[in-house]
Design an enzyme around this catalytic site. Structure first.
Site, PDB file in Angstrom:
ATOM      1  N   HIS A 140       0.952  -1.265   0.097  1.00 13.13           N
ATOM      2  CA  HIS A 140       0.134   0.025   0.027  1.00 13.13           C
ATOM      3  C   HIS A 140       0.683   1.184  -0.036  1.00 13.13           C
ATOM      4  O   HIS A 140       0.540   2.209  -0.705  1.00 13.13           O
ATOM      5  CB  HIS A 140      -0.800  -0.035   1.192  1.00 13.13           C
ATOM      6  CG  HIS A 140      -1.598   1.002   1.344  1.00 13.13           C
ATOM      7  ND1 HIS A 140      -2.889   1.282   0.987  1.00 13.13           N
ATOM      8  CD2 HIS A 140      -1.384   2.478   2.109  1.00 13.13           C
ATOM      9  CE1 HIS A 140      -3.523   2.605   1.207  1.00 13.13           C
ATOM     10  NE2 HIS A 140      -2.518   3.360   2.018  1.00 13.13           N
ATOM     11  N   GLU A 141       1.838   1.390   0.924  1.00 20.55           N
ATOM     12  CA  GLU A 141       2.614   2.498   1.069  1.00 20.55           C
ATOM     13  C   GLU A 141       3.575   2.761  -0.134  1.00 20.55           C
ATOM     14  O   GLU A 141       3.819   3.745  -0.782  1.00 20.55           O
ATOM     15  CB  GLU A 141       3.750   2.292   2.080  1.00 20.55           C
ATOM     16  CG  GLU A 141       2.768   2.365   3.564  1.00 20.55           C
ATOM     17  CD  GLU A 141       1.967   3.495   3.890  1.00 20.55           C
ATOM     18  OE1 GLU A 141       2.297   4.699   3.330  1.00 20.55           O
ATOM     19  OE2 GLU A 141       0.880   3.319   4.403  1.00 20.55           O
ATOM     20  N   HIS A 144       1.672   4.393  -3.173  1.00 20.66           N
ATOM     21  CA  HIS A 144       1.449   6.068  -2.963  1.00 20.66           C
ATOM     22  C   HIS A 144       2.649   6.448  -3.823  1.00 20.66           C
ATOM     23  O   HIS A 144       2.359   7.461  -4.733  1.00 20.66           O
ATOM     24  CB  HIS A 144       1.545   6.326  -1.519  1.00 20.66           C
ATOM     25  CG  HIS A 144       0.009   6.294  -1.149  1.00 20.66           C
ATOM     26  ND1 HIS A 144      -1.084   6.854  -1.403  1.00 20.66           N
ATOM     27  CD2 HIS A 144      -0.054   5.657   0.217  1.00 20.66           C
ATOM     28  CE1 HIS A 144      -1.815   6.747  -0.576  1.00 20.66           C
ATOM     29  NE2 HIS A 144      -1.314   6.248   0.445  1.00 20.66           N
ATOM     30  N   GLU A 204      -6.158   7.145  -1.825  1.00 22.28           N
ATOM     31  CA  GLU A 204      -5.932   6.135  -0.954  1.00 22.28           C
ATOM     32  C   GLU A 204      -6.636   4.934  -1.654  1.00 22.28           C
ATOM     33  O   GLU A 204      -6.114   3.772  -1.317  1.00 22.28           O
ATOM     34  CB  GLU A 204      -6.828   6.485   0.416  1.00 22.28           C
ATOM     35  CG  GLU A 204      -5.957   7.204   1.326  1.00 22.28           C
ATOM     36  CD  GLU A 204      -4.860   6.702   1.690  1.00 22.28           C
ATOM     37  OE1 GLU A 204      -4.536   5.581   1.751  1.00 22.28           O
ATOM     38  OE2 GLU A 204      -3.897   7.474   2.211  1.00 22.28           O
TER      39      GLU A 204
HETATM   40 ZN   LIG Z   1      -2.311   5.247   2.319  1.00 23.16          ZN
END
Ligand SMILES: [Zn+2]
Length: 274
Positions: A140-141, A144, A204
């Protein structure tokens, strides 16, 4: 005109000729505005990362750091391989990947700066529990950064703030509150590169989706993803702490979406063996 060229002509229509700065996010093809240079932001992030390494207490748990690096390496390679096989530009080509593990049990968080500088706080290990969970958070990170969300946010900031400010900085009151509750003494530093500032909902959601794709391509079981969000929800019950979840809003909706995506991603993005 070949098909790809045709597509790229069509795809460039979004911003006209004045700002030649509209691109699309990888895989999702969401349109993005980017007027800040990525290399400038990466260089700034790398400097801040060095300061974080000096100021924070780095974990002595070698086993965990090795695991973080192992997962990271698999994700790095899978992303590069995926874009290579798809004959698309690799968005991580300018990345200089690096991993640290910070010893702070109060911080249930992890981040990836623009350019691939990653930190995992020991507090999040209670939530990730296992390799698949850790891969979900890291995926997830990393997503980004791969989708250049910081570049996009900084670009929007420039348009709104007439070009002086690179990224939004949290207010002094909020900074000292986070510092008090977590003992993080690098909150101010991190907010300069936007790490402590929440991403918007679209970003997100995109990071959830891409993160699951990257974990799946790397051979991790993405059925764990929804479980970490549920554990995070439990941990955050009744607390007003600045943690992973609190900068990542709408828990129920996110869990629902992750459930909807899981089987499709497992089928469409199987492990890419290198
Ligand atoms: Zn996030």
């Amino acid at each position: 005109m070949n098909r790809r060229k045709f597509l790229s002509y069509v795809g460039c229509g979004c911003c006209g000729y004045i700002l030649n700065s509209c691109t699309t996010a990888p895989i999702t093809e969401r349109k993005q505005l980017k007027i800040i240079s990525e290399s400038k932001l990466n260089a700034q992030a790398a400097q801040i990362y060095e300061k974080v390494k000096e100021k924070e207490k780095l974990s002595k748990d070698k086993k965990t750091l090795d695991e973080i690096k192992e997962i990271g390496k698999k994700i790095e390679n899978s992303i590069a391989e995926y874009f290579y096989r798809s004959k698309l530009d690799d968005p991580t080509v300018n990345f200089n990947w690096e991993y640290i593990s910070i010893d702070n049990k109060k911080v249930r968080n992890a981040w990836c700066m623009p350019g691939g500088k990653i930190a995992v706080y020991s507090g999040i290990l209670d939530v990730t529990k296992n390799k698949n969970g850790l891969a979900a958070v890291m995926g997830h990170e990393i997503a980004h950064a791969v989708a250049k969300h910081s570049v996009e946010r900084a670009s929007r900031g420039v348009l709104i703030n007439t070009g002086t400010q690179i990224v939004d900085i949290l207010s002094g009151g909020k900074l000292s509150q986070i510092n008090r509750t977590t003992g993080m003494n690098t909150v101010g530093l991190l907010s300069q590169i936007g790490i402590m500032n929440p991403f918007n909902r679209k970003q997100e959601s995109e990071a959830d989706y891409l993160g699951m794709i990257f974990s799946s391509l790397s051979g991790y079981d993405i059925r764990e993803t929804v479980k970490i969000w549920e554990r995070m929800k439990e941990f955050n019950k009744g607390k007003a702490q600045p943690e992973f979840m609190s900068t990542h809003p709408s828990a129920e909706n996110r869990i629902k979406k992750i459930n909807e995506w899981t089987n499709k991603i497992v089928l469409e993005y199987p492990p890419i063996n290198i």
